[in-house]
Enzyme design. Structure first.
Site, PDB file in Angstrom:
ATOM      1  N   ASN A 150       1.874 -14.396   4.034  1.00  0.00           N
ATOM      2  CA  ASN A 150       1.267 -13.779   2.844  1.00  0.00           C
ATOM      3  C   ASN A 150       2.342 -13.460   1.797  1.00  0.00           C
ATOM      4  O   ASN A 150       3.494 -13.269   2.151  1.00  0.00           O
ATOM      5  CB  ASN A 150       0.495 -12.505   3.229  1.00  0.00           C
ATOM      6  N   GLU A 248      11.591  -5.993   6.836  1.00  0.00           N
ATOM      7  CA  GLU A 248      10.442  -5.496   6.055  1.00  0.00           C
ATOM      8  C   GLU A 248       9.206  -5.775   6.898  1.00  0.00           C
ATOM      9  O   GLU A 248       8.797  -6.926   7.036  1.00  0.00           O
ATOM     10  CB  GLU A 248      10.327  -6.258   4.728  1.00  0.00           C
ATOM     11  N   CYS A 282       1.040  -5.932   3.223  1.00  0.00           N
ATOM     12  CA  CYS A 282       1.791  -4.967   4.046  1.00  0.00           C
ATOM     13  C   CYS A 282       1.539  -3.540   3.578  1.00  0.00           C
ATOM     14  O   CYS A 282       1.594  -2.618   4.369  1.00  0.00           O
ATOM     15  CB  CYS A 282       3.267  -5.298   4.009  1.00  0.00           C
ATOM     16  N   GLU A 458      14.494  -3.854  -0.350  1.00  0.00           N
ATOM     17  CA  GLU A 458      14.557  -5.031  -1.207  1.00  0.00           C
ATOM     18  C   GLU A 458      14.182  -4.623  -2.627  1.00  0.00           C
ATOM     19  O   GLU A 458      13.528  -3.596  -2.821  1.00  0.00           O
ATOM     20  CB  GLU A 458      13.605  -6.122  -0.684  1.00  0.00           C
TER      21      GLU A 458
END
Ligand code: NAD
Length: 489
Positions: A150, A248, A282, A458
């Site tokens: 995704n 992540e 997420c 990030e």
């Protein structure tokens, strides 16, 4: 059927074998994808390693690297419609979202292009006589960037942007679930004029391709996005190369709504937060934690909005929510929803497949009112369009519920009370807190998690430092002979 290729050392090549990629809206295979073996992975890493040491890349200064990244941004802007179409077919994400997301990803590459020559070493006011000490920021080496299925271009930009700006080279591994968008991105990259091997794009199964990549001795940095179980494998495998790793991972993000929140705009934010991308995000706001005074009015609007969602063909620009990415994912969601209802949750809407869509891995936007934090839908990341609701009376209770998760990625607070918003944002255990908004991102704002949501950040200016190593250089400025060679200086 469309056929995609691997991109290694600046050349496109067929895989040693192939697999089919399925269109989640039709359940039919639509493309042939190359399946990288450990031998292919080894070649890709060696190609990145050669490029890292080659003057064609190493000899460029930071401004020149920035200019190349700027060209990449322009090339991506031009290719946005083509990549968005592939992403929609391969993942089932609606075209409206893939196109607008990729168009914004261009800004990430522009941001890192601009950053390339704006981070610097340092001179230290050292505590020694006749000594000059300065710090060099050197590129860390070959980066393994591992991407889930995704938000692929977004998760690529947040790794590739800082890595190339810092002077690293990269092996980008696309997910075996839907690698089309990244294999197409390789074609865009190829047109820009980077030296061969600076970026290599592969795909393949985690067990072969993923393990070979993360344990490869020439990898210095692993930037991973995906699930916590895979992350555990990666951390174990990186014991071979001791690569610096960022993770992540998933989330079970709380959205806390107080009685004084604006019902209409909060309901819109909640619906977008959990049902956009069919909940396969997420940061999906999957736990609604609502104060009892506003609960009835808010849930009424959330359910009305959820039931009005246009679900259907993801290639139709009017479609708001498409199918789930895989059949396995839909099976899992059906199981967890059934278990949650059996555990006492009340289904307020959805909870089944849409009747008007015979084919495709569709699942209706669903809301479950849960009486207990032990409800399966409250505890597990579903990665699907299911909102679990919990209720509270006091701020303390709200905070306890919000933090009652192993994850800590996104979070939302809806209130008109500024002091309370401050208190909550300081105490919520999550890498991002959105106040009176949800799911906003920017290349300027660091992004990452707590706990099972991973470590490292990030985006943002500092993320470039994670792709560098610091070297301390000591220079003695005196011409006098060294008095005593056995004294530590
Ligand atoms: P996944 O963990 O199954 O796969 C991610 C990638 O890891 C794929 O490329 C896969 O091939 C690779 N992989 C699998 N096994 C491997 C191994 N042993 N070694 C190395 N690589 C391996 O995740 P997914 O199902 O594709 O994506 C969904 C998950 O990703 C969810 O948990 C979601 O929350 C998370 N996610 C997190 C973020 C974030 O920024 N925090 C963003 C998007 C998705």
């Amino acid at each position: 059927m469309r056929k995609f290729q691997l991109y290694i050392g600046g050349k496109f090549e067929d895989g040693p074998s192939n697999f089919e990629s399925f269109n989640p809206a039709t359940e039919k295979p639509w493309a042939i994808m190359p399946d990288a073996t450990p031998e292919v992975v080894d070649r890709a890493v060696r190609s990145a390693h050669r490029a890292f040491h080659d003057e064609a890349w190493r000899g460029l200064n930071a401004t020149e690297r920035g200019k190349l990244l700027m060209k990449l941004a322009d090339a991506l802007a031009e290719a946005t419609p083509a990549i968005a179409e592939i992403e929609t077919i391969d993942t089932g994400k609606v075209i409206h979202e893939t196109a607008s997301q990729i168009a914004y990803i261009v800004e990430y590459f522009r941001y890192f292009a601009g950053l390339a020559d704006k981070f610097a070493g340092q001179h230290l006011p050292i505590d020694k006589k006749d000594m000059e000490v300065w710090l060099r920021r050197e590129p860390i080496g070959v980066v393994a960037a591992i991407i889930p299925w995704n938000s692929q271009l977004f998760l690529t930009a947040t790794k590739l942007g800082p890595a190339l700006a810092a002077g690293c080279t990269v092996v980008l591994k696309a997910s075996e679930e839907a690698p089309g968008p990244l294999l197409e991105f390789a074609r865009v990259f190829d047109r820009v004029g980077f030296p061969p091997g600076v970026l290599n794009v592969i795909t393949g199964r985690g067990a072969d391709c993923g393990i070979a990549l993360t344990s490869h001795p020439l990898i210095s940095r692993i930037a991973f996005t995906g699930g916590p179980e895979t992350a555990r494998h990666i951390v174990r495998n990186s014991a071979h190369n001791l690569a610096v790793t960022s993770l992540e991972l998933g989330g079970k993000s709380p959205v806390v709504v107080f009685d004084d929140a604006n019902v209409e705009s909060t309901a819109s934010a909640i619906v977008a937060g959990i049902f956009a991308a069919a909940g396969q995000s997420c940061v999906a706001g999957s736990r609604l934690i609502v104060q009892r005074g506003i609960k009835a009015a808010l849930l009424k609007r959330v359910v009305e909005k959820a039931e009005a969602i246009r679900m259907g063909d993801p290639s139709d620009p009017k479609t708001q929510v498409g199918p789930l990415g895989t059949r396995r994912q839909r099976d899992y969601i059906e199981k967890i929803v059934a278990e949650s209802i059996a555990a006492g949750a009340t289904l307020l809407c959805g909870g089944k497949r849409p009747e008007h869509l015979a084919k495709g891995y569709y699942y209706l936007p669903s809301v479950l009112d849960c009486t207990s934090i032990n409800t399966p839908s409250v505890m597990h990341e579903l990665f699907g369009p299911v909102l679990s609701v919990l209720s509270f009376d006091t701020e303390e209770e709200a905070l306890q519920l919000a933090n009652d998760s192993e994850y800590g990625l996104g979070s939302g607070v809806f209130t008109q009370n500024l002091s309370r918003a401050h208190r909550m944002s300081a105490k919520i255990k999550a890498g991002v807190v959105w106040i009176n908004t949800y799911r906003a991102i920017s290349p300027l704002a660091p992004f990452g998690g707590y706990g099972l949501s991973g470590y490292g950040r990030e985006s943002g200016a500092e993320s470039i430092l994670d792709y560098t190593r610091t070297k301390s250089v000591w220079l003695r400025t005196s011409d006098d002979p060294i008095p005593d060679p056995f004294v530590m200086r």
